[in-house]
Design a protein around this motif. Structure first.
Motif, PDB file in Angstrom:
ATOM      1  N   LEU A 108       0.865  -1.179   0.000  1.00  0.00           N
ATOM      2  CA  LEU A 108       0.000   0.000   0.000  1.00  0.00           C
ATOM      3  C   LEU A 108       0.902   1.230   0.000  1.00  0.00           C
ATOM      4  O   LEU A 108       1.294   1.749   1.043  1.00  0.00           O
ATOM      5  CB  LEU A 108      -0.907  -0.009   1.234  1.00  0.00           C
ATOM      6  N   PRO A 109       1.283   1.705  -1.205  1.00  0.00           N
ATOM      7  CA  PRO A 109       2.212   2.831  -1.286  1.00  0.00           C
ATOM      8  C   PRO A 109       1.591   4.124  -0.802  1.00  0.00           C
ATOM      9  O   PRO A 109       0.377   4.320  -0.882  1.00  0.00           O
ATOM     10  CB  PRO A 109       2.558   2.902  -2.781  1.00  0.00           C
ATOM     11  N   SER A 110       2.439   4.996  -0.302  1.00  0.00           N
ATOM     12  CA  SER A 110       1.988   6.300   0.177  1.00  0.00           C
ATOM     13  C   SER A 110       1.725   7.211  -1.013  1.00  0.00           C
ATOM     14  O   SER A 110       2.627   7.515  -1.791  1.00  0.00           O
ATOM     15  CB  SER A 110       3.061   6.921   1.087  1.00  0.00           C
ATOM     16  N   ARG A 111       0.484   7.605  -1.170  1.00  0.00           N
ATOM     17  CA  ARG A 111       0.100   8.536  -2.233  1.00  0.00           C
ATOM     18  C   ARG A 111      -0.851   9.562  -1.652  1.00  0.00           C
ATOM     19  O   ARG A 111      -1.736   9.216  -0.860  1.00  0.00           O
ATOM     20  CB  ARG A 111      -0.589   7.817  -3.398  1.00  0.00           C
ATOM     21  N   VAL A 112      -0.683  10.801  -2.048  1.00  0.00           N
ATOM     22  CA  VAL A 112      -1.553  11.864  -1.545  1.00  0.00           C
ATOM     23  C   VAL A 112      -2.996  11.553  -1.922  1.00  0.00           C
ATOM     24  O   VAL A 112      -3.304  11.254  -3.078  1.00  0.00           O
ATOM     25  CB  VAL A 112      -1.128  13.231  -2.123  1.00  0.00           C
ATOM     26  N   GLY A 113      -3.870  11.603  -0.937  1.00  0.00           N
ATOM     27  CA  GLY A 113      -5.298  11.389  -1.187  1.00  0.00           C
ATOM     28  C   GLY A 113      -5.741   9.948  -1.207  1.00  0.00           C
ATOM     29  O   GLY A 113      -6.920   9.678  -1.413  1.00  0.00           O
ATOM     30  N   SER A 114      -4.831   8.992  -0.984  1.00  0.00           N
ATOM     31  CA  SER A 114      -5.224   7.576  -0.999  1.00  0.00           C
ATOM     32  C   SER A 114      -5.155   6.989   0.403  1.00  0.00           C
ATOM     33  O   SER A 114      -4.337   7.403   1.222  1.00  0.00           O
ATOM     34  CB  SER A 114      -4.313   6.772  -1.939  1.00  0.00           C
ATOM     35  N   HIS A 115      -6.019   6.018   0.670  1.00  0.00           N
ATOM     36  CA  HIS A 115      -6.018   5.285   1.941  1.00  0.00           C
ATOM     37  C   HIS A 115      -6.026   6.242   3.139  1.00  0.00           C
ATOM     38  O   HIS A 115      -5.185   6.157   4.044  1.00  0.00           O
ATOM     39  CB  HIS A 115      -4.797   4.367   2.027  1.00  0.00           C
ATOM     40  N   LEU A 116      -6.977   7.172   3.163  1.00  0.00           N
ATOM     41  CA  LEU A 116      -6.954   8.233   4.171  1.00  0.00           C
ATOM     42  C   LEU A 116      -7.055   7.681   5.595  1.00  0.00           C
ATOM     43  O   LEU A 116      -6.367   8.160   6.504  1.00  0.00           O
ATOM     44  CB  LEU A 116      -8.087   9.223   3.900  1.00  0.00           C
TER      45      LEU A 116
END
Length: 280
Positions: A108-116
Motif C-alpha cells: 500500500l504505497p503512500s500517495r496523496v489522497g489515498s487510503h486516508l
C-alpha cells in the motif's frame, strides 16, 4: 459482527508483538505462522520476499504479509530507514477464506489522497512511538489492530481479482453473509435466508455459490464449526453450551460436524490448543 471483522478475529491469537527497527543491513525473518506488517516511518528500504521480486519502500509505505512469508528487510543504498514491524500469530486451521485469498504481499504505497483512514492510523502510531505517554502500552496494540483492518480494507477496495472483494460488493451475497454472521445460531434455511435478503431462493443460491464458492447452508455449517473452535480455545464453556451458541441441537451433532472439519474431536482440539498457548 461483519464478515471482515469475523475473518480477522477467527484466526487471531492474542495481541500483536511489535518493535521499531532501524534498518542498517539486511535483516531476515523466517516463515512465520501468522501475519507480518511493516510501515516505513523514515528513509527508504527494500522488502525481499522469498521467491519474489525486491520491493522498494519509501516513507509512508505500508506492507502486509498475511501468510507469514519468509523475507528480509534491507537498507537502501542511499540512506537508512526506520520501520514499524508488527506480527500476529494466527491459527491457520481457522483462517477464513477471505484471509486465505489475500496475496503473499499487499503493498500500500503512500500517495496523496489515498487510503486516508490508513494514513491517519499510521500517524497516530508514529506519534505514540515518538513519545511514550500515559496509556501508550494499551493504545499501541489497539492502533496496530486498526492498521491491520485498514490494510485489509484498502486491499479490498482496490482488488481487481479474487472472489471475496466481489462477494462483499454484491448486494445480495453481502446481505446474506451479514445475516449469517450476525445470527449464526438462528434456524436458517435457504428459504428463510432468501426471504431475509429479499430475493428468490434460486437467485440467492446461484449468486452466493458463484461468489463465495459454496452454497449458503454449507458455508453456514463451516462457519459454525469455526466459531465453536474459537470458543473451545478461548473459553471453558461446556460442549453443550457451545453447541447451543453456534446453532446445534446437541453436543453430539456439533462433535460430528467438528470432526468432519478438523479431523479430531472437540475435546482433543481443546487440549491441543491449550498446549500450543502454553508453549507460545
Amino acid at each position: 459482527m461483519d464478515v471482515v471483522s469475523d475473518a480477522i478475529s477467527a484466526a487471531n491469537l492474542g495481541r500483536p508483538s511489535f518493535h521499531r527497527l532501524r534498518v542498517s543491513e539486511s535483516l531476515r525473518q523466517d516463515p512465520y505462522e501468522g501475519a507480518n506488517f511493516y510501515v516505513v516511518l523514515k528513509g527508504n528500504c527494500r522488502l525481499l520476499p522469498d521467491g519474489g521480486a525486491p520491493l522498494p519502500l519509501g516513507v509512508g509505505d505500508a506492507v502486509l504479509m498475511p501468510h507469514g512469508t519468509g523475507h528480509a528487510i534491507a537498507d537502501s543504498p542511499t540512506d537508512r530507514a526506520e520501520v514499524l514491524c508488527a506480527k500476529y500469530r494466527l491459527d491457520c486451521r481457522r483462517k477464513h477464506p477471505l484471509m486465505t485469498e489475500l496475496p503473499e504481499v499487499v503493498h500500500l504505497p503512500s500517495r496523496v489522497g489515498s487510503h486516508l483512514e490508513l494514513r491517519a492510523a499510521m500517524d497516530l502510531v508514529a506519534g505514540e512511538l515518538d513519545r511514550l505517554r500515559p496509556g501508550s502500552c494499551v493504545a499501541l496494540p489497539h492502533l496496530l489492530d486498526l492498521l491491520l483492518i485498514y490494510m485489509i480494507r484498502s486491499w479490498m477496495t482496490k482488488a481487481t481479482s479474487g472472489a471475496w472483494p466481489g462477494a462483499l460488493r454484491d448486494p445480495v451475497t453481502a446481505a446474506a453473509l451479514r445475516a449469517l454472521h450476525s445470527e449464526p445460531a438462528a434456524p436458517w434455511s435457504n428459504d428463510r435466508l432468501a426471504a431475509e435478503v429479499g430475493v428468490s431462493r434460486p437467485t440467492l443460491a446461484r449468486r452466493f455459490a458463484a461468489l463465495v464458492g459454496r452454497p449458503p447452508m454449507t458455508y453456514l455449517t463451516w462457519w459454525r464449526v469455526i466459531l465453536a473452535a474459537g470458543m473451545l480455545r478461548d473459553t471453558e464453556e461446556t460442549l453443550a453450551t457451545i453447541a447451543g451458541r453456534v446453532g446445534y441441537s446437541s453436543p453430539y451433532a456439533l462433535s460430528h460436524a467438528f470432526q468432519r472439519e478438523f479431523g479430531t474431536t472437540p475435546g482433543r482440539y481443546r487440549a491441543q490448543a491449550a498446549g500450543r498457548l502454553q508453549l507460545s
